[in-house]
Design a protein around this motif. Structure first.
Motif, PDB file in Angstrom:
ATOM      1  N   GLN A   1       0.771  -1.204  -0.027  1.00 17.84           N
ATOM      2  CA  GLN A   1       0.101   0.070   0.103  1.00 17.84           C
ATOM      3  C   GLN A   1       0.817   1.264  -0.115  1.00 17.84           C
ATOM      4  O   GLN A   1       0.154   2.538  -0.075  1.00 17.84           O
ATOM      5  N   PHE A   2       2.274   1.116  -0.088  1.00 19.67           N
ATOM      6  CA  PHE A   2       2.987   2.343  -0.012  1.00 19.67           C
ATOM      7  C   PHE A   2       3.311   2.871  -1.471  1.00 19.67           C
ATOM      8  O   PHE A   2       4.091   3.446  -1.928  1.00 19.67           O
ATOM      9  N   TYR A   3       2.793   1.972  -2.564  1.00 19.79           N
ATOM     10  CA  TYR A   3       2.905   2.280  -3.877  1.00 19.79           C
ATOM     11  C   TYR A   3       2.420   3.570  -4.346  1.00 19.79           C
ATOM     12  O   TYR A   3       1.207   4.154  -3.713  1.00 19.79           O
ATOM     13  N   HIS A   4       2.701   4.402  -5.365  1.00 20.49           N
ATOM     14  CA  HIS A   4       2.106   5.575  -5.771  1.00 20.49           C
ATOM     15  C   HIS A   4       2.513   5.615  -7.385  1.00 20.49           C
ATOM     16  O   HIS A   4       3.441   4.939  -7.659  1.00 20.49           O
ATOM     17  N   CYS A   5       1.591   6.254  -8.096  1.00 16.83           N
ATOM     18  CA  CYS A   5       1.824   6.632  -9.585  1.00 16.83           C
ATOM     19  C   CYS A   5       2.578   8.081  -9.511  1.00 16.83           C
ATOM     20  O   CYS A   5       2.621   8.971  -8.739  1.00 16.83           O
ATOM     21  N   THR A   6       3.556   8.116 -10.461  1.00 17.83           N
ATOM     22  CA  THR A   6       4.165   9.225 -10.642  1.00 17.83           C
ATOM     23  C   THR A   6       3.410  10.407 -11.155  1.00 17.83           C
ATOM     24  O   THR A   6       3.919  11.601 -11.537  1.00 17.83           O
ATOM     25  N   ASP A   7       2.280  10.122 -11.640  1.00 18.28           N
ATOM     26  CA  ASP A   7       1.278  11.354 -11.860  1.00 18.28           C
ATOM     27  C   ASP A   7      -0.028  11.281 -11.013  1.00 18.28           C
ATOM     28  O   ASP A   7      -0.093  10.324 -10.313  1.00 18.28           O
ATOM     29  N   ASP A   8      -0.809  12.229 -10.956  1.00 18.48           N
ATOM     30  CA  ASP A   8      -2.118  12.367 -10.148  1.00 18.48           C
ATOM     31  C   ASP A   8      -3.234  11.523 -10.801  1.00 18.48           C
ATOM     32  O   ASP A   8      -3.848  12.114 -11.416  1.00 18.48           O
ATOM     33  N   VAL A   9      -3.203  10.039 -10.626  1.00 18.26           N
ATOM     34  CA  VAL A   9      -4.161   9.364 -11.110  1.00 18.26           C
ATOM     35  C   VAL A   9      -4.879   8.857  -9.924  1.00 18.26           C
ATOM     36  O   VAL A   9      -4.198   8.632  -8.829  1.00 18.26           O
ATOM     37  N   PRO A  10      -6.053   8.166 -10.032  1.00 14.34           N
ATOM     38  CA  PRO A  10      -6.625   7.570  -8.943  1.00 14.34           C
ATOM     39  C   PRO A  10      -6.282   6.058  -8.526  1.00 14.34           C
ATOM     40  O   PRO A  10      -6.396   5.876  -7.228  1.00 14.34           O
ATOM     41  N   GLY A  11      -5.835   5.496  -9.397  1.00 15.08           N
ATOM     42  CA  GLY A  11      -4.894   4.220  -9.218  1.00 15.08           C
ATOM     43  C   GLY A  11      -4.136   3.712  -9.930  1.00 15.08           C
ATOM     44  O   GLY A  11      -3.901   4.060 -10.961  1.00 15.08           O
ATOM     45  N   ARG A  12      -3.947   2.290  -9.786  1.00 16.88           N
ATOM     46  CA  ARG A  12      -3.053   1.397 -10.544  1.00 16.88           C
ATOM     47  C   ARG A  12      -3.374   1.365 -11.980  1.00 16.88           C
ATOM     48  O   ARG A  12      -2.493   1.349 -12.845  1.00 16.88           O
ATOM     49  N   ALA A  13      -4.599   1.001 -12.140  1.00 19.44           N
ATOM     50  CA  ALA A  13      -5.004   0.907 -13.554  1.00 19.44           C
ATOM     51  C   ALA A  13      -5.003   2.005 -14.592  1.00 19.44           C
ATOM     52  O   ALA A  13      -4.651   1.878 -15.526  1.00 19.44           O
ATOM     53  N   GLU A  14      -5.020   3.198 -13.826  1.00 20.48           N
ATOM     54  CA  GLU A  14      -5.164   4.579 -14.509  1.00 20.48           C
ATOM     55  C   GLU A  14      -3.469   4.811 -14.780  1.00 20.48           C
ATOM     56  O   GLU A  14      -3.314   5.787 -15.698  1.00 20.48           O
ATOM     57  N   CYS A  15      -2.562   4.293 -14.275  1.00 25.69           N
ATOM     58  CA  CYS A  15      -1.135   4.576 -14.243  1.00 25.69           C
ATOM     59  C   CYS A  15      -0.475   3.961 -15.275  1.00 25.69           C
ATOM     60  O   CYS A  15       0.539   3.153 -15.180  1.00 25.69           O
ATOM     61  N   VAL A  16      -0.839   4.480 -16.640  1.00 30.18           N
ATOM     62  CA  VAL A  16      -0.264   3.802 -17.879  1.00 30.18           C
ATOM     63  C   VAL A  16      -0.145   4.896 -18.653  1.00 30.18           C
ATOM     64  O   VAL A  16      -0.378   6.128 -18.531  1.00 30.18           O
ATOM     65  N   GLU A  17       0.786   4.685 -19.802  1.00 33.18           N
ATOM     66  CA  GLU A  17       1.053   5.666 -20.893  1.00 33.18           C
ATOM     67  C   GLU A  17       2.074   6.645 -20.390  1.00 33.18           C
ATOM     68  O   GLU A  17       2.850   6.435 -19.400  1.00 33.18           O
ATOM     69  N   THR A  18       1.710   7.878 -20.899  1.00 27.12           N
ATOM     70  CA  THR A  18       2.801   9.030 -20.542  1.00 27.12           C
ATOM     71  C   THR A  18       1.804  10.208 -20.184  1.00 27.12           C
ATOM     72  O   THR A  18       0.591  10.243 -20.234  1.00 27.12           O
ATOM     73  N   PHE A  19       2.444  11.228 -19.459  1.00 33.85           N
ATOM     74  CA  PHE A  19       1.942  12.426 -19.241  1.00 33.85           C
ATOM     75  C   PHE A  19       2.760  13.727 -19.429  1.00 33.85           C
ATOM     76  O   PHE A  19       3.887  13.310 -19.466  1.00 33.85           O
ATOM     77  N   VAL A  20       2.241  14.690 -19.492  1.00 34.54           N
ATOM     78  CA  VAL A  20       3.165  16.041 -19.587  1.00 34.54           C
ATOM     79  C   VAL A  20       3.262  16.683 -18.191  1.00 34.54           C
ATOM     80  O   VAL A  20       2.494  17.027 -17.616  1.00 34.54           O
ATOM     81  N   THR A  21       4.624  16.737 -17.686  1.00 37.56           N
ATOM     82  CA  THR A  21       5.062  17.575 -16.674  1.00 37.56           C
ATOM     83  C   THR A  21       4.869  19.065 -16.704  1.00 37.56           C
ATOM     84  O   THR A  21       4.549  19.626 -17.733  1.00 37.56           O
ATOM     85  N   GLY A  22       5.083  19.667 -15.524  1.00 33.49           N
ATOM     86  CA  GLY A  22       4.775  21.000 -15.608  1.00 33.49           C
ATOM     87  C   GLY A  22       5.752  21.721 -16.560  1.00 33.49           C
ATOM     88  O   GLY A  22       5.480  22.938 -17.056  1.00 33.49           O
TER      89      GLY A  22
END
Length: 132
Positions: free
Chosen positions: A32-53
């Motif tokens: 339960q200490f896992y987290h996504c590098t982007d602000d998404v609800p959970g692991r299933a949504e933590c895919v593909e890429t995102f644009v940082t600030g």
């Protein structure tokens, strides 16, 4: 000779308390200490890429903290750090636990602090008995 025997007994007791609390940490916090590098609800949504600030295309990743309770060894090492009072990262991570494969939310599990308070009190009680 008697003092050495008493110290070894207390050292063994300390290791047993450390092992027991590691098992309790596994039951409470494993995975339960896992987290996504982007602000998404959970692991299933933590895919593909995102644009940082900074307008940089970055892959999303589901990552774990270095200090965790995923197994007994990691739990005991994490508790050694907690006993050494490097507790901030672990405490904030445990208080942000929402559930397995869920993105952590700050202060969503305030009860987790009780686990660490109890551990620190017992651990330092044993250490004080060894020293005194």
């Amino acid at each position: 000779l008697s003092a050495a025997k008493d110290m070894l007994l207390l050292l063994f007791l300390g290791i047993c308390v450390q092992w027991l609390f590691s098992l309790m940490g596994i039951a409470l916090f494993m995975g339960q200490f896992y987290h996504c590098t982007d602000d998404v609800p959970g692991r299933a949504e933590c895919v593909e890429t995102f644009v940082t600030g900074a307008e940089v295309l970055t892959p999303r990743a589901w990552v774990d903290m270095p200090s965790n309770f995923n197994d007994v060894g990691n739990g005991m090492v994490t508790l050694v750090g907690v006993a050494g009072l490097t507790i901030a990262d672990v405490l904030f991570a445990s208080m942000a636990v929402v559930g397995k494969d869920q993105q952590p939310q700050p202060n969503s599990s305030p009860w987790a602090v009780l686990y660490f308070i109890l551990y620190i009190l017992l651990y330092y009680f044993i250490i004080l008995n060894i020293v005194l």
